[in-house]
Design a protein around this motif. Structure first.
Motif, PDB file in Angstrom:
ATOM      1  N   ASN A 175      48.192  58.791  34.210  1.00 32.83           N
ATOM      2  CA  ASN A 175      48.078  59.791  35.148  1.00 32.83           C
ATOM      3  C   ASN A 175      47.570  59.038  36.467  1.00 32.83           C
ATOM      4  N   SER A 176      47.955  59.541  37.445  1.00 29.48           N
ATOM      5  CA  SER A 176      47.717  58.871  38.666  1.00 29.48           C
ATOM      6  C   SER A 176      46.993  59.766  39.616  1.00 29.48           C
ATOM      7  N   LYS A 177      46.116  59.311  40.651  1.00 25.78           N
ATOM      8  CA  LYS A 177      45.535  60.107  41.472  1.00 25.78           C
ATOM      9  C   LYS A 177      45.914  59.785  42.953  1.00 25.78           C
ATOM     10  N   PRO A 178      45.947  60.821  43.681  1.00 21.97           N
ATOM     11  CA  PRO A 178      46.455  60.727  45.164  1.00 21.97           C
ATOM     12  C   PRO A 178      45.843  59.361  45.886  1.00 21.97           C
ATOM     13  N   TRP A 179      44.455  59.127  45.758  1.00 19.84           N
ATOM     14  CA  TRP A 179      43.860  58.056  46.322  1.00 19.84           C
ATOM     15  C   TRP A 179      44.663  56.764  45.890  1.00 19.84           C
ATOM     16  N   HIS A 180      45.118  56.794  44.850  1.00 12.84           N
ATOM     17  CA  HIS A 180      45.691  55.618  44.176  1.00 12.84           C
ATOM     18  C   HIS A 180      46.941  55.100  45.065  1.00 12.84           C
ATOM     19  N   TRP A 181      47.761  56.110  45.573  1.00 15.37           N
ATOM     20  CA  TRP A 181      48.984  55.672  46.005  1.00 15.37           C
ATOM     21  C   TRP A 181      49.035  54.851  47.318  1.00 15.37           C
ATOM     22  N   PRO A 182      48.335  55.251  48.361  1.00 10.42           N
ATOM     23  CA  PRO A 182      48.492  54.242  49.552  1.00 10.42           C
ATOM     24  C   PRO A 182      48.098  52.984  49.332  1.00 10.42           C
ATOM     25  N   VAL A 183      47.106  52.895  48.453  1.00  9.65           N
ATOM     26  CA  VAL A 183      46.809  51.537  48.207  1.00  9.65           C
ATOM     27  C   VAL A 183      47.565  50.405  47.203  1.00  9.65           C
TER      28      VAL A 183
END
Length: 756
Positions: A571-579
């Protein structure tokens, strides 16, 4: 130069005419008007600033004439298509979500009804692409890793790759139209062409490249529409194309609503600007308003409804999606047991039945041999709601004393009767008691108890026909029925909550102490087998189009909200994505398998992240300088306004496609960020272009020009070299893993969270 003089100069020189019709932010002076000849042209306005001169006054390096600008566009087209179509048939097995969307394409070819949480356009186009290229819809798409063998799959992959190839092209044209800078457009195109994530997401049978195509096409059409003379032929063309692409985006996934919101905000600001133009009469403003209502509301709505009309016409055969929908919906599907079926009209004792909850996706009353685990209420047989047709959905209807007529016409069940429901497969009775329900803590547990119909007083349920009176008969399919537990006074209830793996991820059934009538506590008798009763035709139950359209949307929305992370699922969290914190494994795990890993080019994604931080600083500095009336010069004022207005539009697009995910309770994945990533890359193109053109703040010409060119070369080299390093993630790897010697990715696992 005073602030007012700067603005006056900006709005009275021919070099800035390309900016005069920008509509995202108000302009301080009335914009110039195009001639009628220019306004009817699709390329009206002056050439981009790179065509005439660079930011520092020297000859520009890009697009010096229309011919070279065409060459640049062809270069972008060629690189984009070649990077996406390269090795399109590799690996020759099912990868990641191809198991879902390839299978759904097969369903369309076979006209088999199924359920998905997304609108149907993307799957229909995948099925059409497969059909047009010779795929016969027979490959089962059971699980990732299954070999395609002789089946033709390249058409579906190729279709998605072609649409994905348009993304850098559209981004190039959008940024060029907004900034009037070939440099900014080429920076954007370079970032997207050589991004390993964009390549990977485009090369497989997925909805994402189709969704991204319509989102970018809608933004391009909106930007082009903003530049046309009102009510000209091109103005109508781009307005209609905007509406068509909005319908396409929403028809693929519900996240298409975000680009609809972006276009809606832009349109609202546009109309507000027109309202303040005193040269327009109220009649003119009304015409503008009605044109946008037709092009951006009525046309997309009509096309969206048409998509579903085609969907329902094509999928006319019974399939795995039947159980998610109401009995009336199922009666229209060829091969379903309710299609043109006949069965006894009224429920009777001794009948074999299925009981369906009236909550959308509430499921069939179901049981199986498995017991509730230790610590979950009483350790008795599980009773659940199951969304699919199954033998374990069958129940026998008994009197409380089991004294049914053995000959002649059986007695009919009436409102107020007390009955027992015996599970046909396991012979246990539907049972309730005061133990707490598994998930809904204020409700009571429902179990299967007893053997061969023998149980206790907790097996008794009173039949209640909603809106009925004592003695009313129970009509099959048409009566809404509730089952009141005699011992506790609660009502049989489908909570809609998904049980853990011990409950086979089926839907929780409880006994609710809250007696208010709701769809969750209402049931209908769907299948009814009793050879002692005459049958009637059920064809009168087929619903109208608007009824099935509404029901399908309720099912999709509830299905989306029910997508929760499963045990041990990535599962992924939104804050993971830009970085670029963590990618997705598309194919392969060990060193003997063909491995593909969805991960953005780190240099590209971190440049985008840097620009998101740099952009507000640059806008703040430029705004303060303009507000204080510093003598910036004409070019710098132009750059500041491009940064604020056009960059602001792209930042808004990024926010609308990213921020809402923080509020979502459903399971999230890395690939959900790609629509926002496209806007971020376009913003990076404009931000870095303006930054590099500001070198004359540090050095005098020609040194400032040299520094600008050096910055452009370093940027290009960084992106190309990182693509060279990370391209195996997209095009496939075999052999040693990244942490092992001899690996193609040795030393490139820059973050521990990367799993290639």
């Amino acid at each position: 130069m005073a602030k007012e003089e700067c603005f006056t100069q900006l709005n009275t020189t021919g070099d800035t005419s390309a900016l005069r019709n920008r509509k995202l932010f108000p302009t301080p002076a009335k914009p110039l008007q195009r001639t009628s000849e220019d306004q009817d042209s699709p390329t009206a306005g002056h050439l981009p600033e790179d065509v005439t001169q660079s930011s520092n006054g020297t000859s520009g390096s890009f697009g010096k004439d229309p011919q070279s600008s065409g060459v640049l566009l062809m270069l972008v087209v060629g690189l984009s298509f070649s990077t996406r179509l390269y090795k399109i048939t590799e690996p020759p097995h099912v990868c990641w979500d191809e198991t879902h969307f390839g299978k759904m394409g097969s369903y369309y070819i076979n006209r088999t009804f199924f359920f998905d949480v997304h609108p149907p356009l993307g799957k229909m186009l995948i099925g059409l692409a497969g059909y047009m290229t010779g795929y016969d819809g027979t490959f089962p798409f059971v699980k990732p890793g299954d070999k395609y063998e002789h089946h033709i799959y390249w058409g579906m992959r190729g279709f998605c790759a072609v649409l994905g190839s348009f993304l850098p092209i559209f981004a190039y044209l959008i940024v060029l139209e907004l900034s009037q800078s070939y440099t900014a457009a080429l920076i954007t195109a370079t970032l997207l062409i050589f991004d390993t994530g964009c390549i990977t997401i485009s090369q497989y049978i997925l909805l994402d490249p189709i969704l991204l195509f319509f989102i970018m096409a809608a933004v391009l059409s909106m930007v082009k529409f903003n530049q046309q003379r009102p009510f000209s032929w091109y103005w109508w063309l781009w307005l209609i194309l905007t509406g068509v692409n909005l319908a396409g985006a929403l028809g693929v996934k519900f996240v298409g609503l975000f680009v609809i919101l972006l276009v809606g905000l832009n349109t609202a600001w546009d109309l507000w600007r027109l309202l303040g133009d005193l040269s327009l009469s109220l009649v003119d403003i009304t015409k503008h308003f009605l044109a946008r209502v037709v092009g951006l509301i009525l046309l997309p709505f009509f096309l969206y409804v048409t998509i579903f009309a085609v969907h329902f016409v094509v999928l006319n055969k019974s399939g795995p999606g039947d159980g998610f929908f109401s009995s009336a919906f199922q009666s229209r599907l060829i091969g379903n047991n309710l299609h043109n079926a006949s069965m006894p009209e009224y429920l009777a004792y001794g009948s074999t039945i299925t009981v369906k909850n009236l909550r959308i996706a509430g499921g069939y009353l179901h049981s199986h041999w498995h017991l509730y685990p230790e610590g979950v209420g009483s350790r008795q047989q599980q009773v659940t709601a199951y969304l699919h047709k199954d033998y374990n959905n069958l129940w026998l209807v008994h009197r409380q004393d089991h004294n049914e007529s053995q000959s002649g016409t059986p007695d009919l069940v009436r409102h107020g009767d007390i009955i027992q429901l015996e599970h046909k497969e396991t012979t246990r009775n539907l049972h309730g008691h005061l133990h707490e329900a598994p998930l809904t803590k204020k409700h009571f547990q429902v179990t299967g108890y007893g053997i061969n119909g023998t149980g206790d007083a907790n097996d008794l349920w009173q039949v209640e026909v909603c809106g009925g009176r004592k003695g009313d008969l129970v009509k099959v399919l048409r009566s809404k029925v509730r089952f009141l537990h005699r011992a506790t006074g609660c009502v049989l209830y489908s909570s809609g909550k998904t049980l853990p793996k011990w409950g086979w991820e089926q839907v929780e059934v409880t006994c609710s102490p809250y007696l208010k009538e709701t769809p969750s506590s209402q049931w209908n008798i769907e299948d009814h087998i009793n050879p002692k009763l005459p049958n009637i035709s059920l064809s009168v139950l087929k619903p109208h189009f608007l009824e099935i359209l509404l029901e399908s949307h309720i099912v999709m929305i509830r299905g989306n909200s029910g997508l929760k992370p499963k045990d041990n699922e990535m599962n992924s969290k939104p804050w993971h994505w830009p970085v670029n914190y963590q990618g997705l494994r598309f194919s392969g795990v060990n060193d003997t398998e063909y491995r593909v890993y969805l991960l953005g080019n780190p240099v590209v994604w971190w440049m985008n992240l840097a620009s998101l931080g740099l952009y507000p600083i640059m806008v703040a500095v430029a705004s303060i300088a303009l507000q204080r009336g510093f003598s910036l010069g004409q070019k710098r004022i132009e750059h500041a306004l491009v940064l604020k207005r056009e960059g602001g539009l792209l930042l808004l697009g990024w926010l609308l496609h990213y921020a809402p995910f923080y509020t979502m309770g459903r399971v999230l994945y890395y690939h959900h960020y790609f629509p926002a990533m496209l806007f971020s890359s376009m913003l990076t193109g404009i931000t870095f272009d303006v930054l590099l053109k500001s070198t004359d703040l540090l050095l005098h010409p020609p040194y400032s020009d040299w520094l600008q060119r050096l910055g452009q070369v370093v940027l290009l080299f960084s992106v190309l070299y990182s693509f060279y390093l990370f391209h195996p993630l997209s095009y496939g790897m075999t052999g040693p893993l990244a942490h092992e010697p001899g690996s193609a990715m040795a030393g490139l696992k820059w973050m521990d969270s990367w799993e290639f």
